[in-house]
Design a protein around this motif. Structure first.
Motif, PDB file in Angstrom:
ATOM      1  N   VAL A  87       0.846  -1.200   0.000  1.00 50.14           N
ATOM      2  CA  VAL A  87       0.000   0.000   0.000  1.00 50.14           C
ATOM      3  C   VAL A  87       0.879   1.248   0.000  1.00 50.14           C
ATOM      4  O   VAL A  87       0.679   2.181  -0.793  1.00 50.14           O
ATOM      5  CB  VAL A  87      -0.946   0.028   1.217  1.00 50.14           C
ATOM      6  CG1 VAL A  87      -1.894   1.217   1.115  1.00 50.14           C
ATOM      7  CG2 VAL A  87      -1.746  -1.250   1.328  1.00 50.14           C
ATOM      8  N   TYR A  97      -4.609   1.712  -5.938  1.00 49.09           N
ATOM      9  CA  TYR A  97      -4.343   0.442  -5.255  1.00 49.09           C
ATOM     10  C   TYR A  97      -5.639  -0.299  -4.995  1.00 49.09           C
ATOM     11  O   TYR A  97      -6.622   0.277  -4.511  1.00 49.09           O
ATOM     12  CB  TYR A  97      -3.629   0.701  -3.927  1.00 49.09           C
ATOM     13  CG  TYR A  97      -3.483  -0.513  -3.036  1.00 49.09           C
ATOM     14  CD1 TYR A  97      -2.338  -1.301  -3.083  1.00 49.09           C
ATOM     15  CD2 TYR A  97      -4.491  -0.878  -2.139  1.00 49.09           C
ATOM     16  CE1 TYR A  97      -2.196  -2.421  -2.264  1.00 49.09           C
ATOM     17  CE2 TYR A  97      -4.363  -2.002  -1.321  1.00 49.09           C
ATOM     18  CZ  TYR A  97      -3.205  -2.757  -1.392  1.00 49.09           C
ATOM     19  OH  TYR A  97      -3.075  -3.867  -0.587  1.00 49.09           O
ATOM     20  N   VAL A 125      -7.487   4.150  -2.986  1.00 50.33           N
ATOM     21  CA  VAL A 125      -7.116   2.881  -2.371  1.00 50.33           C
ATOM     22  C   VAL A 125      -8.406   2.133  -2.036  1.00 50.33           C
ATOM     23  O   VAL A 125      -9.220   2.615  -1.244  1.00 50.33           O
ATOM     24  CB  VAL A 125      -6.270   3.103  -1.100  1.00 50.33           C
ATOM     25  CG1 VAL A 125      -6.067   1.792  -0.345  1.00 50.33           C
ATOM     26  CG2 VAL A 125      -4.928   3.738  -1.459  1.00 50.33           C
ATOM     27  N   THR A 315      -9.027   6.560   0.713  1.00 50.20           N
ATOM     28  CA  THR A 315      -9.411   5.163   0.881  1.00 50.20           C
ATOM     29  C   THR A 315     -10.919   5.037   0.708  1.00 50.20           C
ATOM     30  O   THR A 315     -11.682   5.844   1.248  1.00 50.20           O
ATOM     31  CB  THR A 315      -8.993   4.629   2.252  1.00 50.20           C
ATOM     32  OG1 THR A 315      -9.577   5.441   3.295  1.00 50.20           O
ATOM     33  CG2 THR A 315      -7.474   4.654   2.412  1.00 50.20           C
TER      34      THR A 315
END
Length: 343
Positions: A87, A97, A125, A315
């Motif tokens: 990560v 990611y 992410v 995220t």
């Protein structure tokens, strides 16, 4: 478009390479062992993949391996042990990611710890794009949307015991001993230990299945986008008992790759049931065969969508990053089916 696969020499990583090759997306296979990477690429029919050597302990090498990649797909578990360096390197390289973890504690850590870094880097992410966490989060979002205010939401993985890979067994063994969480009244708390013995309707089965509390990824992801008093997770009691019996010796005796016949015969099933304070209940189901193949499909498609379509930096859970109905609809081409209806 170029997508890197970390852990490409493993079972799930090889499936991801095969899916990238099938879809004509340039692949970069990243790992520690050149010979194993080459063998995996050959087995996956991805002989054109760019092979790059980088270990988890060498941050600079990982960043360099990812530098010209649009996205990184991490398949190397147990993620609680090996996920964080990937990560960090993906964010440092400016790459989106995704990963295939189903580990509740790791998911919570990534979503909380890397949001600010990902925002600063302008990347997205999305952990948990696997056969359980991805469909579970997506179907829960659609179920909750039918109700509005949700009092109780159960995410249940109702697959029967079946063939697993050594990587899955290692992840389950690594998580053994961790107390399953549930989301309750604005925070996470240990799931009550006395909730065994509950039953749930399973589509296509004459009798209800007994379920037990379990550390499913949806317990962590769903409260990020669903306003609910309580979110909890469960699996079949027989599967919970099987995971609880895993020893280190048993884990290492599990085949690295389940055979194709076993994969094709095994059916996965994620269910979300939500109710409001009046007792009105909505239920959603998403199911298919070949859980490992589905994981490769949803992870590759998630990475592709981040690159091609974009998503807010930071995220994100699957349902935050992608349109839930659209992504579930995409999985239909791989044999999945889903529905949402009043219970």
């Amino acid at each position: 478009m170029k997508i890197a696969v970390y852990g490409a020499s493993g079972f799930t990583g090889g499936l991801a390479l095969a899916e990238l090759s099938r879809r004509g997306i340039a692949a970069v296979a990243v790992g520690r062992d050149a010979e194993r990477l080459s063998e995996s690429a050959d087995r996956a029919g991805a002989q054109d993949a760019d092979l790059r050597i980088a270990g988890l302990a060498d941050h600079a090498a990982l960043v360099e391996a990812f530098r010209d990649c649009d996205a990184v797909l991490n398949c190397a578990g147990p993620f609680a042990l090996w996920g964080e360096p990937v990560v960090r390197a993906a964010i440092a390289a400016g790459s989106h990611y995704v990963d295939t973890t189903g580990e509740q504690g790791y998911l919570r850590h990534v979503l909380d710890a890397f949001d600010a870094d990902a925002r600063r880097a302008g990347v997205t992410v999305v952990p948990g794009l696997a056969d359980d966490g991805g469909p579970g989060d997506l179907i829960a979002a659609l179920v909750a949307a039918r109700l509005g205010d949700v009092d109780d939401l159960l995410v249940a993985d109702l697959r029967r015991p079946g063939a697993v890979s050594r990587g899955t067994a290692r992840s389950m063994a690594a998580a053994e001993g961790a107390v399953p969480l549930e989301y309750r009244d604005g925070g996470w708390a240990p799931a009550p230990a006395d909730e065994t013995g509950r039953t749930i309707v399973v589509p296509g089965e004459p009798d209800k299945a007994e379920v037990a509390s379990f550390a499913l990824p949806g317990v962590v992801t769903v409260p990020r986008h669903v306003r609910a008093r309580r979110v909890r997770g469960a699996i079949r009691a027989e599967v919970a008992a099987l995971f609880g019996s895993l020893s280190a010796e048993a884990v290492e005796s599990v085949p690295e790759r389940p055979d194709e016949a076993s994969r094709a015969a095994a059916r996965w099933l994620m269910v979300a049931e939500a109710s409001d304070r009046s007792g009105r209940t909505v239920r959603g189901e998403v199911t298919g065969t070949d859980a490992y193949g589905t994981t490769a499909v949803i992870a590759v498609e998630g990475a592709r969508r981040l690159v091609a379509d974009g998503a807010p930096a930071g995220t994100r859970t699957p349902a935050e990053a992608f349109d839930p109905a659209d992504l579930l609809g995409f999985l239909e081409a791989s044999g999945a089916s889903w529905r949402v209806e009043a219970a």
